[in-house]
Scaffold this motif. Structure first.
Motif, PDB file in Angstrom:
ATOM      1  N   PHE A  23     -51.660  29.228 -45.869  1.00 27.33           N
ATOM      2  CA  PHE A  23     -51.602  27.824 -46.279  1.00 27.33           C
ATOM      3  C   PHE A  23     -51.524  27.696 -47.798  1.00 27.33           C
ATOM      4  CE2 PHE A  23     -53.138  26.719 -41.985  1.00 27.33           C
ATOM      5  CZ  PHE A  23     -52.282  25.665 -41.706  1.00 27.33           C
ATOM      6  N   ARG A  61     -45.506  26.970 -44.084  1.00 31.82           N
ATOM      7  CA  ARG A  61     -46.520  26.085 -43.511  1.00 31.82           C
ATOM      8  C   ARG A  61     -46.489  26.144 -41.977  1.00 31.82           C
ATOM      9  NH1 ARG A  61     -49.383  23.283 -46.250  1.00 31.82           N
ATOM     10  NH2 ARG A  61     -47.854  22.921 -47.890  1.00 31.82           N
ATOM     11  N   THR A  62     -45.288  26.192 -41.404  1.00 30.31           N
ATOM     12  CA  THR A  62     -45.164  26.320 -39.953  1.00 30.31           C
ATOM     13  C   THR A  62     -45.775  27.635 -39.482  1.00 30.31           C
ATOM     14  OG1 THR A  62     -43.189  24.932 -39.895  1.00 30.31           O
ATOM     15  CG2 THR A  62     -43.505  26.442 -38.044  1.00 30.31           C
ATOM     16  N   GLN A  65     -49.529  27.222 -39.578  1.00 33.41           N
ATOM     17  CA  GLN A  65     -50.006  26.368 -38.489  1.00 33.41           C
ATOM     18  C   GLN A  65     -49.977  27.109 -37.154  1.00 33.41           C
ATOM     19  OE1 GLN A  65     -47.289  23.142 -39.191  1.00 33.41           O
ATOM     20  NE2 GLN A  65     -48.783  21.973 -40.383  1.00 33.41           N
ATOM     21  N   GLN A  66     -48.905  27.843 -36.891  1.00 36.73           N
ATOM     22  CA  GLN A  66     -48.816  28.606 -35.647  1.00 36.73           C
ATOM     23  C   GLN A  66     -49.879  29.698 -35.597  1.00 36.73           C
ATOM     24  OE1 GLN A  66     -44.689  29.821 -35.606  1.00 36.73           O
ATOM     25  NE2 GLN A  66     -44.033  27.911 -34.645  1.00 36.73           N
TER      26      GLN A  66
END
Length: 81
Positions: A23, A61-62, A65-66
């Protein structure tokens, strides 16, 4: 002499620290992308560079998040077992 035992770091803590770093990297990449527009936000080449940099930030960011969802799933599964 009072010796304290070092804190035990669980695998989950290591994974959360690695996730926080993902992040942080996404934030850094996004800040960089927007900085590309500071000097010249009107030229097509500036917007192209921004778009490429922003896409990298969004992808990071994806990924973060995953990864967080994966960690969360592991924690839930470990408490149910």
């Amino acid at each position: 002499m009072n010796q304290e035992t070092p804190p035990v770091v669980s695998r989950g803590d290591d994974e959360l620290a690695r996730n926080a770093a993902l992040f942080f990297e996404a934030d850094r990449l996004e800040t960089y992308a927007y900085s590309l527009l500071e000097g010249d936000s009107t030229s097509a080449s500036s917007w192209e560079r921004f778009s490429e940099a922003k896409a990298l930030a969004d992808a990071k960011r994806t990924e973060a998040q995953q990864d967080l969802l994966r960690i969360h799933g592991q924690l839930i599964n470990s408490t149910l077992s």
